[in-house]
Design an enzyme around this catalytic site. Structure first.
Site, PDB file in Angstrom:
ATOM      1  N   LYS A  22      27.851  60.592  52.664  1.00  0.00           N
ATOM      2  CA  LYS A  22      27.710  60.636  54.131  1.00  0.00           C
ATOM      3  C   LYS A  22      28.996  61.158  54.783  1.00  0.00           C
ATOM      4  O   LYS A  22      28.957  61.989  55.686  1.00  0.00           O
ATOM      5  CB  LYS A  22      27.396  59.221  54.643  1.00  0.00           C
ATOM      6  CG  LYS A  22      27.625  59.042  56.118  1.00  0.00           C
ATOM      7  CD  LYS A  22      27.496  57.598  56.543  1.00  0.00           C
ATOM      8  CE  LYS A  22      28.740  56.771  56.478  1.00  0.00           C
ATOM      9  NZ  LYS A  22      29.681  56.862  57.588  1.00  0.00           N
ATOM     10  N   ASN A  23      30.149  60.663  54.319  1.00  0.00           N
ATOM     11  CA  ASN A  23      31.404  61.019  54.972  1.00  0.00           C
ATOM     12  C   ASN A  23      31.831  62.455  54.705  1.00  0.00           C
ATOM     13  O   ASN A  23      32.783  62.946  55.309  1.00  0.00           O
ATOM     14  CB  ASN A  23      32.519  60.056  54.554  1.00  0.00           C
ATOM     15  CG  ASN A  23      32.374  58.712  55.251  1.00  0.00           C
ATOM     16  OD1 ASN A  23      31.487  58.538  56.088  1.00  0.00           O
ATOM     17  ND2 ASN A  23      33.240  57.770  54.905  1.00  0.00           N
ATOM     18  N   ARG A  93      31.030  56.977  65.471  1.00  0.00           N
ATOM     19  CA  ARG A  93      32.331  57.548  65.833  1.00  0.00           C
ATOM     20  C   ARG A  93      32.520  58.951  65.298  1.00  0.00           C
ATOM     21  O   ARG A  93      33.230  59.761  65.894  1.00  0.00           O
ATOM     22  CB  ARG A  93      33.457  56.678  65.287  1.00  0.00           C
ATOM     23  CG  ARG A  93      33.391  55.248  65.688  1.00  0.00           C
ATOM     24  CD  ARG A  93      34.470  54.487  64.989  1.00  0.00           C
ATOM     25  NE  ARG A  93      35.772  55.061  65.285  1.00  0.00           N
ATOM     26  CZ  ARG A  93      36.478  54.794  66.361  1.00  0.00           C
ATOM     27  NH1 ARG A  93      36.026  53.962  67.256  1.00  0.00           N
ATOM     28  NH2 ARG A  93      37.644  55.363  66.555  1.00  0.00           N
ATOM     29  N   CYS A 117      36.137  49.064  67.663  1.00  0.00           N
ATOM     30  CA  CYS A 117      34.894  48.760  66.965  1.00  0.00           C
ATOM     31  C   CYS A 117      35.101  47.532  66.100  1.00  0.00           C
ATOM     32  O   CYS A 117      36.162  46.913  66.129  1.00  0.00           O
ATOM     33  CB  CYS A 117      34.439  49.940  66.125  1.00  0.00           C
ATOM     34  SG  CYS A 117      35.422  50.191  64.688  1.00  0.00           S
ATOM     35  N   ARG A 122      40.773  51.704  66.282  1.00  0.00           N
ATOM     36  CA  ARG A 122      40.284  53.040  65.940  1.00  0.00           C
ATOM     37  C   ARG A 122      40.489  54.117  67.022  1.00  0.00           C
ATOM     38  O   ARG A 122      39.526  54.723  67.492  1.00  0.00           O
ATOM     39  CB  ARG A 122      38.796  53.014  65.588  1.00  0.00           C
ATOM     40  CG  ARG A 122      38.348  51.951  64.636  1.00  0.00           C
ATOM     41  CD  ARG A 122      38.433  52.282  63.184  1.00  0.00           C
ATOM     42  NE  ARG A 122      37.913  53.524  62.702  1.00  0.00           N
ATOM     43  CZ  ARG A 122      36.704  53.713  62.210  1.00  0.00           C
ATOM     44  NH1 ARG A 122      35.829  52.750  62.224  1.00  0.00           N
ATOM     45  NH2 ARG A 122      36.378  54.865  61.695  1.00  0.00           N
ATOM     46  N   ASP A 309      37.041  51.393  52.138  1.00  0.00           N
ATOM     47  CA  ASP A 309      35.576  51.302  52.162  1.00  0.00           C
ATOM     48  C   ASP A 309      35.004  50.548  50.956  1.00  0.00           C
ATOM     49  O   ASP A 309      33.793  50.319  50.897  1.00  0.00           O
ATOM     50  CB  ASP A 309      34.953  52.708  52.241  1.00  0.00           C
ATOM     51  CG  ASP A 309      35.050  53.290  53.644  1.00  0.00           C
ATOM     52  OD1 ASP A 309      35.463  52.567  54.564  1.00  0.00           O
ATOM     53  OD2 ASP A 309      34.714  54.475  53.814  1.00  0.00           O
ATOM     54  N   ARG A 401      22.913  53.007  58.041  1.00  0.00           N
ATOM     55  CA  ARG A 401      23.710  54.145  58.512  1.00  0.00           C
ATOM     56  C   ARG A 401      24.297  54.925  57.354  1.00  0.00           C
ATOM     57  O   ARG A 401      24.543  56.125  57.482  1.00  0.00           O
ATOM     58  CB  ARG A 401      24.858  53.651  59.396  1.00  0.00           C
ATOM     59  CG  ARG A 401      24.385  52.974  60.650  1.00  0.00           C
ATOM     60  CD  ARG A 401      25.557  52.635  61.518  1.00  0.00           C
ATOM     61  NE  ARG A 401      26.421  53.794  61.612  1.00  0.00           N
ATOM     62  CZ  ARG A 401      27.699  53.757  61.919  1.00  0.00           C
ATOM     63  NH1 ARG A 401      28.275  52.615  62.168  1.00  0.00           N
ATOM     64  NH2 ARG A 401      28.403  54.848  61.982  1.00  0.00           N
TER      65      ARG A 401
HETATM   66  C1  UD1 Z   1      37.190  57.613  57.792  1.00  0.00           C
HETATM   67  C2  UD1 Z   1      35.874  57.238  57.152  1.00  0.00           C
HETATM   68  C3  UD1 Z   1      35.790  55.730  56.977  1.00  0.00           C
HETATM   69  C4  UD1 Z   1      37.011  55.197  56.230  1.00  0.00           C
HETATM   70  C5  UD1 Z   1      38.297  55.699  56.868  1.00  0.00           C
HETATM   71  C6  UD1 Z   1      39.523  55.356  56.050  1.00  0.00           C
HETATM   72  C7  UD1 Z   1      34.384  58.976  57.930  1.00  0.00           C
HETATM   73  C8  UD1 Z   1      33.246  59.341  58.815  1.00  0.00           C
HETATM   74  N1  UD1 Z   1      34.820  57.696  58.023  1.00  0.00           N
HETATM   75  O1  UD1 Z   1      37.232  57.019  59.093  1.00  0.00           O
HETATM   76  O2  UD1 Z   1      34.617  55.442  56.240  1.00  0.00           O
HETATM   77  O3  UD1 Z   1      37.013  53.788  56.261  1.00  0.00           O
HETATM   78  O4  UD1 Z   1      38.267  57.123  57.002  1.00  0.00           O
HETATM   79  O5  UD1 Z   1      39.408  55.834  54.766  1.00  0.00           O
HETATM   80  O6  UD1 Z   1      34.862  59.767  57.165  1.00  0.00           O
HETATM   81  N2  UD1 Z   1      44.168  56.147  63.445  1.00  0.00           N
HETATM   82  C9  UD1 Z   1      44.974  56.197  64.558  1.00  0.00           C
HETATM   83  N3  UD1 Z   1      44.878  57.292  65.374  1.00  0.00           N
HETATM   84  C10 UD1 Z   1      44.012  58.323  65.116  1.00  0.00           C
HETATM   85  C11 UD1 Z   1      43.204  58.260  63.971  1.00  0.00           C
HETATM   86  C12 UD1 Z   1      43.304  57.150  63.139  1.00  0.00           C
HETATM   87  O7  UD1 Z   1      45.761  55.283  64.815  1.00  0.00           O
HETATM   88  O8  UD1 Z   1      43.984  59.291  65.900  1.00  0.00           O
HETATM   89  C13 UD1 Z   1      44.248  54.964  62.551  1.00  0.00           C
HETATM   90  C14 UD1 Z   1      42.942  54.181  62.481  1.00  0.00           C
HETATM   91  O9  UD1 Z   1      42.805  53.253  63.547  1.00  0.00           O
HETATM   92  C15 UD1 Z   1      43.057  53.516  61.119  1.00  0.00           C
HETATM   93  C16 UD1 Z   1      43.783  54.580  60.283  1.00  0.00           C
HETATM   94  O10 UD1 Z   1      44.438  55.435  61.217  1.00  0.00           O
HETATM   95  O11 UD1 Z   1      43.844  52.371  61.199  1.00  0.00           O
HETATM   96  C17 UD1 Z   1      42.905  55.420  59.390  1.00  0.00           C
HETATM   97  O12 UD1 Z   1      41.828  55.902  60.156  1.00  0.00           O
HETATM   98  P1  UD1 Z   1      41.064  57.244  59.801  1.00  0.00           P
HETATM   99  O13 UD1 Z   1      41.463  57.756  58.456  1.00  0.00           O
HETATM  100  O14 UD1 Z   1      41.187  58.177  60.955  1.00  0.00           O
HETATM  101  O15 UD1 Z   1      39.564  56.722  59.722  1.00  0.00           O
HETATM  102  P2  UD1 Z   1      38.299  57.550  60.140  1.00  0.00           P
HETATM  103  O16 UD1 Z   1      38.561  58.982  59.904  1.00  0.00           O
HETATM  104  O17 UD1 Z   1      37.847  57.111  61.483  1.00  0.00           O
END
Ligand code: UD1
Length: 440
Positions: A22-23, A93, A117, A122, A309, A401
């Site tokens: 999915k990701n 998201r 969330c 996030r 995850d 999901r």
């Molecule tokens: C993606 C995955 C999710 C997985 C996560 C971490 C998808 C659709 N989802 O989520 O399943 O759990 O990676 O492996 O691929 N952060 C910030 N600022 C930002 C972006 C992120 O502070 O602009 C922080 C987040 O709050 C979190 C960390 O960075 O603490 C990692 O988040 P991120 O890797 O961005 O997660 P997602 O891409 O949302």
């Protein structure tokens, strides 16, 4: 809202096939917006998030044909809308992934800002700072992010140093940079297999992306992107979840259509715990549990380390291991929601900030439970499989999901699990449920 009823105590045995990731599918679908030509994606998982992403692309004006259940032919030759609205972003998201492609190809995009969330705050600040580095003007207005390329034209390549590793941030900016003028370098980029898969698709479309899978990615912008065919990689988290299912039930599973290389840290940890994992061929694992499980500590970190995850599923497994395991969550600040539900089944877990200590083995007993997010739901299913008596898991829309027909796959290998449908309308795709948290 649908529920699962599970009667625990059966060892799983047989073969299970892993679906597409999915990701990986979500950013690859968004990447189709970068081209006026058709992008064909194969091996998409049949899960709710993919249906939501498809709806978003169609709302924007793209045409999506489905010649087969798991194949989408996406044509974004005519895009009329440049916006991902709140109703969609709050339920998924990953819809923010359209921001980079729209901004890059059309010079403008509006995306509702995702709030906090179930698993943490996030934010997407790192995505936005990076877009600004590529010359975009980014404004926050009425809960939306409004981004424009310089003079409504093209983005300009630049050097971006991510303060923190972000998966969708890396994907969003990598996509945006493909059509920017000049070269973009991403430092401290995420290295997840899903990033490499997206880069492969982009390169098939005519992009010039090098270094994906390492922390330094270089993208040389091109004038336009064309058509491509691409097969999505297997889901490494679904694979890990089924390894945990075999282990927790002391079963014997053959897990096929997977990519073991993508979950080396998970396999390594499960082996340390005492799970037998044999690679029958490059895409098939045989998992059994010949001896007692031994508790081992784990720390979640970005790839190639142990993934966040898989943390919830690992916690469920540790309730059945001998000794004390300390689980440290470093990626998200609030990702132990499943712990209190596991405690209700009898698990001995204590939480201290980002650390959870699990002492086992504990005989679990079935209970009514509430799923709080996608991976937490998976951990509750695992616990239900080993618990004595009946477990009812409410709000399984979370699991729908991201896991394709998990109850059917588990039933095929001997689990006593069934879906209780509460009402027809509640199980239709796209209907946001009350209290439905936007997440992963
Ligand atoms: C993606 C995955 C999710 C997985 C996560 C971490 C998808 C659709 N989802 O989520 O399943 O759990 O990676 O492996 O691929 N952060 C910030 N600022 C930002 C972006 C992120 O502070 O602009 C922080 C987040 O709050 C979190 C960390 O960075 O603490 C990692 O988040 P991120 O890797 O961005 O997660 P997602 O891409 O949302």
């Amino acid at each position: 809202m649908d529920k699962f009823r599970i009667t625990g105590g059966r060892a799983l045995s047989g073969r299970v096939s892993i679906s597409g990731a999915k990701n990986s599918a979500l950013p690859c679908m968004a990447a189709a917006l970068l081209s006026a030509e058709t992008v064909t994606l194969h091996n998409l998982p049949y899960v709710r998030d993919i249906i939501t992403q498809r709806r978003l692309l169609e709302d924007l004006g793209a045409t999506v044909l489905t010649p087969e259940l798991r194949t989408h032919k996406i044509s974004a030759s005519h895009i009329e809308l440049f916006e991902a609205p709140y109703e969609l972003v709050r339920t998924m998201r990953a819809s923010v992934l359209v921001l980079g492609p729209l901004l890059s190809r059309f010079g403008k995009a509006k995306v509702s800002l995702p709030g906090g969330c179930a698993i943490g705050t996030r934010p997407i600040d790192l995505h936005l700072v990076a877009f600004e580095k590529l010359g975009a003007e980014v404004k926050l207005e009425g809960g939306n992010v409004i981004a424009r390329a310089p003079n409504g034209g093209r983005l300009v390549g630049g050097e971006i140093q991510f303060d923190k590793v972000t998966v969708t941030g890396t994907e969003n900016v990598m996509m945006a940079a493909t059509l920017a003028r000049g070269v973009t370098v991403l430092q401290n980029a995420a290295c997840e297999p899903e990033i490499t898969d997206l880069a492969e698709l982009l390169n098939k479309m005519g992009a010039r992306v090098r270094g994906a899978g390492t922390s330094r990615i270089e993208i040389e912008g091109v004038e336009e992107l064309g058509s491509a065919q691409h097969t999505i990689i297997p889901d490494r988290i679904e694979t890990g979840t089924f390894i945990a299912a075999a282990a927790i039930t002391q079963g014997d599973l053959e897990i096929k259509d997977c990519q073991p290389l993508h979950l080396a840290a998970v396999i390594d940890k499960f082996r340390q715990v005492g799970v037998s994992i044999e690679e029958i061929n490059p895409s098939t694992l045989r998992v059994s549990c010949p001896k007692k499980l031994t508790a081992k500590d784990v720390t979640t970190q970005p790839h190639p380390q142990f993934p966040t995850d898989m943390q919830a599923q690992y916690m469920a497994l540790m309730t059945q291991a001998e000794g004390k395991a300390v689980i440290e969550e470093t990626v998200f600040e609030n990702r132990f929601m499943h712990a209190s539900e596991l405690q209700r089944m009898g698990a001995r877990i204590s939480i201290d900030g980002r650390h959870a200590s699990v002492t086992g083995p504990t005989p679990l007993t079935g209970a009514p439970l509430i799923a709080s997010d996608l991976r937490a739901s998976a951990s509750l299913v695992l616990a239900g499989l080993v618990a004595k008596g009946e477990t009812i898991i409410d709000r399984v829309y979370h699991i729908d999901r991201g896991y394709e027909k998990i109850e059917a796959k588990l039933r095929n290998v001997g689990a006593d699990i069934e879906r209780i449908r509460e009402s027809v309308t509640a199980s239709l795709p796209h209907v946001p449920q009350p209290g439905m948290a936007a997440e992963v």
